[in-house]
Each structure stands twice: as C-alpha cells, then as structure tokens.
Enzyme design. Sequence first.
Site, PDB file in Angstrom:
ATOM      1  N   SER A  12       0.831  -1.194   0.000  1.00 14.88           N
ATOM      2  CA  SER A  12       0.000   0.000   0.000  1.00 14.88           C
ATOM      3  C   SER A  12       0.874   1.256   0.000  1.00 14.88           C
ATOM      4  CB  SER A  12      -0.890  -0.024   1.245  1.00 14.88           C
ATOM      5  OG  SER A  12      -1.329   1.267   1.542  1.00 14.88           O
ATOM      6  N   ALA A  42      22.306  -0.510   7.646  1.00 17.04           N
ATOM      7  CA  ALA A  42      23.554  -1.238   7.886  1.00 17.04           C
ATOM      8  C   ALA A  42      23.266  -2.729   7.893  1.00 17.04           C
ATOM      9  CB  ALA A  42      24.153  -0.815   9.226  1.00 17.04           C
ATOM     10  N   LYS A  73      31.291  -2.101   4.290  1.00 14.58           N
ATOM     11  CA  LYS A  73      31.286  -2.039   5.762  1.00 14.58           C
ATOM     12  C   LYS A  73      32.176  -3.149   6.319  1.00 14.58           C
ATOM     13  CE  LYS A  73      28.215  -2.729   9.709  1.00 14.58           C
ATOM     14  NZ  LYS A  73      26.894  -3.167  10.148  1.00 14.58           N
ATOM     15  N   THR A 110      21.035  -6.382  12.712  1.00 11.27           N
ATOM     16  CA  THR A 110      20.618  -7.776  12.568  1.00 11.27           C
ATOM     17  C   THR A 110      19.268  -7.990  11.883  1.00 11.27           C
ATOM     18  OG1 THR A 110      19.928  -7.524  14.876  1.00 11.27           O
ATOM     19  CG2 THR A 110      21.935  -8.781  14.451  1.00 11.27           C
TER      20      THR A 110
END
Length: 512
Positions: free
Chosen positions: A38, A49, A77, A343
Amino acid sequence: MKIQKICILGGGTSGWMTAAGLSNKYKDLDISIELVESDQIGTVGVGEATLPHIRFFNQALGIDERDFMRATRATFKLGIEFCDWGALGDSYIHPFGDYGEPINGVDFHHFWLRLLQNGHNFRLDDYSFPILAAESGKFQIPGSDNTKIGSNFGYAYQFDSTLYAKFLRSYCEDNGVVRTEGKVVDAALYPETGFVKSIELENGTQIEADLFIDCSGFRGVLIEQQLKTGYDDWSQWLPCNRAVAVPCEAAGPSLPYTRATARPAGWQWRIPLQHRTGNGHVYWNEFISDDEATHQLMSTLEGPALADPKQLYFKTGKRRKLWNKNVVAIGLSGGFLEPLESTSIHLIQEGITALIELFPDANFEGSDAVEYNRRMDLNFDRVRDFLLLHYVATQRDDSEMWRYFRNMTLPESLQEKIEAWNARGYLLRYEQGVFLPPSWVAVMAGQNLIPSAYDRRANTLSYEDVLRKTEKIRHDSHAAVANTPDHGAYLDQYGAKAAFEPLTVPSAPAQF
Ligand SMILES: Cc1cc2nc3c(=O)[nH]c(=O)nc-3n(C[C@H](O)[C@H](O)[C@H](O)COP(=O)(O)OP(=O)(O)OC[C@H]3O[C@@H](n4cnc5c(N)ncnc54)[C@H](O)[C@@H]3O)c2cc1C
C-alpha cells in the site's frame, strides 16, 4: 497437494527480499507469487547497515555486486565502531573477521591474554586487518586466498534500504512476481481450521492463496491482527523503545564502518552511504523525552540535515510463533530487536532461507512450522543475548539507564557465556545464531571484560615464540593495510559508485 499460490503482504525490505528469494527458487515450479503493498501506508524507511551474509543472498539471486551497489548507493562495511560503551571515552571496533590466527590449534586471543598477563599492553585490535583498515578508512575486496592476512575477513554494506527494495522489485517482476497496489482491510479465515483463505483490499478485491507471508511491518496485519498469535515482549532486557532518524550531508571521506555511540538513555547510529549519512538515536522513553532525544541527535549531526527527523516506536521482542497456520511472518511483523548490530535484515534472510528449506505442501504438515519456529526462536534468542551483552559488559553507571542494566537478571544463556569467558577466555558454542566466537571476543574484550585466566595450551609455546609469532601477525596486518586503497577511491575504481545529483537541504529545516 502442492502449494500453487503464495501471497506476500508488504513491499518493504522484507516483502521484496522474500519475493526475490522465492521467485528465484520456484520460478520453474508452477507457483505463482503476488505481492500486495500500500503506497498509502508506505514502509518503515530505515535500515541501512547490514551483515556480511547479505552478500550470499545477493549472490544466490545472481545479482551483480556493482549493479547492486550503484543502485542502492552502497558503501562497504568492515564492522561497527562502538564509542562510550565499556566506559565513557572508550571505543573499539567489532570487525567482520577473526583476530590474528589460531596458533597450534589454540584461539589467538589466549596468546594475547598471555601477553597481557606478562605486562604487555598490545591492543587486540592490532592483530585484526579489518579493524586496522577501518581505522585508516581503507578497503578492498578480499583476495581469493583466505588464509592470507588482508584476505581473511568478511564485509557487508551500508546502503539505502528503500532503494534496495526498489532494485529487488524490478528483479522480482522480471521473475514473474505480480505486484498489486492496495490496502488490505480484512481477511477471510476457513472456519474449520482458522487458516487464512483470502485477503480483502479496500476496493473490494479478494486475493486467495495457499500460503501467506506477512511482511506488513510492525502492524502484523495477518500474523497478529487476524491470527492473534501473541508477542514475547523482551522489554525487560532491551528496554529502548523509540528511535528518531534523520539523514544528513556527509562530511569528509566515506568511511567503511558504522558507528554506534552510547548515550545516557540509549545510543546513536551513524551510517555513511555514498550520497549521505544516516543517523538515528535509539532511546528508552522512560529516561528521555522525544524532544530531548531529537535535540541530542540534531545537535551532533556532522552536516546539515537533509530531511525532517522521523519518529519511530517499537517494542523489542518477537511473535510467539513466526509461522502460524498458513501464515509466515518475516521482517518487522515477526519481531524487532534494536538495530545495534544491524541484525534485522539478516533475520529476514534467515526467515527466507528456513522457509525455502521447510517449504510446505498445501496440507501443511505441522512439523514444518514447528521446526521453522524452533530455528527462528533460536536465532532471535542469540541476537537478543548478543545485543544485551553490550549493555551489561560495562563500567558505566552515570545515568538511570546504565544503572538499570547493573541490577538486571540476565537470561541464563548469556549469564553462562559471560561466566565462561571471565573464567578463562572460553567461548561457549551455540547451536544456531549469527554471531561467531570472534564477535563475542570483540565486544567482551572491547568493553573491558578481561578474563582472569586463559587456555593452558597457550603455555605450551615458549614466551619468546609467543612474542615472535604474535609480532609477525601484528606486523603483517599493518603492512597489508598500508597496501590497501582508500575506501572512497576504491568505490570508484571498483565501479560501485553511483552517478547522482547531490541531495539538497530542505528550505525550512525543523527547529529544535
Ligand atoms: C529505528 C530502526 C533502525 C533500523 N536500522 C536497521 C539497520 O541498520 N539494519 C537492519 O538490518 N535493519 C534495521 N532496521 C530494521 C529494518 O528497517 C527492517 O527490518 C526492514 O526495513 C524491513 O521492514 P519490513 O519490510 O518488515 O516492514 P516495512 O518497511 O514497515 O514494510 C511494511 C510493508 O507492508 C505494507 N503494509 C502494511 N500494512 C498494509 C496493509 N494493511 N495493506 C497493504 N500493505 C500494507 C506497507 O505498505 C509496506 O510496504 C531498523 C529498524 C528501525 C525501526
């Protein structure tokens, strides 16, 4: 009976990653996939990250790394720098890679502990190529010989997750995924089983499917609003429950690492992308107001803000069952743990991988869901413990929040892990879980938890041999960094740099 139709509800990072993973695996198997999203609701719009595993996800999809990096304005990274966590003024980097290398089969950190006990003051960081490279703002893709210093590390990306979702959308549509725009307002359940039969859009359209993947974000439109699955609230361990996020102009060269700085009532992130820097303040509203949290964030930006700050509310924890009946919750609908170690996108990936491995038939054997939930529960538990470690392995007691963590009863799994480390630098091995022993070493040693003893086998070498071998690793790590290009120059040279117009500062920035 085989599953013939999958409906994915949600077009954020989790929705499009799930659609990409499933359409890649099932494109020749006569399974149709429809994704409903939507525009009116939009996405959470943060999440920049990542962990190294995302590379394997992209590789499995056959995505070219350079195309992906240009499309998402990604930087490389090497890890996360943690400032002010162990004590005010301290900092360390949690790298994607081991420290040194095992000597005679014994983990390197035991030899480092032996050096410390003999009065040497060497930083553990000096034996880590990714840390030294990050500190110097350098990067290059590891070479193929992963036994060589300078090649034996992992890397991830810092990217614009909204652009990633857009990039994956075109991948999915090329793979036959059908996208439907519309707001889901209701669902029909089979009366005898309680399984979801169909969802209903605002315009009255009904969409039926055999399997529904709920990627609807914090709302949990199917897993919670329809199936009332319930939520394990982990606020007693991870009490931060709000965040404010804002992008700003980048200052200086783009850095190959994320920074997480501890604050009196939470912590602040800084994530450098190619075209801007992402910033956010995660905090516990018990000890700081929204206005004050926003003020702290805005007053520490390294460049002018590029948008108004965005406020986010959450409760850490996870859904009691991530797979319930014929609904699998992936992404924020399944749970959320604060983004301290990047995470969430990884947990999305774990969810997709487990679903593909346990992909059910249309009669939904109960064992598939049981095993899926067992695996995902362990993944969430492990991440929770690792995040909590950052708050409890500290000497800080300078604010209410830090004092709260001093008096906390830890989950047993974490308590045991810390005790084993403190006793003799031993790292209890977990079943499942993304963070391997070097990550635990990074945080525990980085936050000044120094074991009182080490593995006795580190004494089988003469002290001179220990000095010689460790010094060679230290020297080789520094030498490898000296031969590594600057991160910004490497992005260009590698062909990862996007051509884009500089972003402009809005004419009327918010006042604080
Ligand atoms: C403060 C913060 C910082 C974060 N930082 C990181 C990070 O650095 N790294 C990381 O890995 N993760 C991070 N995350 C997590 C990351 O943002 C999410 O995991 C990721 O964006 C996935 O979100 P999602 O797709 O599950 O949900 P959303 O982005 O919320 O998407 C939900 C989708 O569902 C749709 N939808 C919802 N309801 C309906 C409805 N009724 N009808 C139709 N469509 C509907 C929406 O339109 C949208 O398309 C962070 C999260 C927060 C809150």
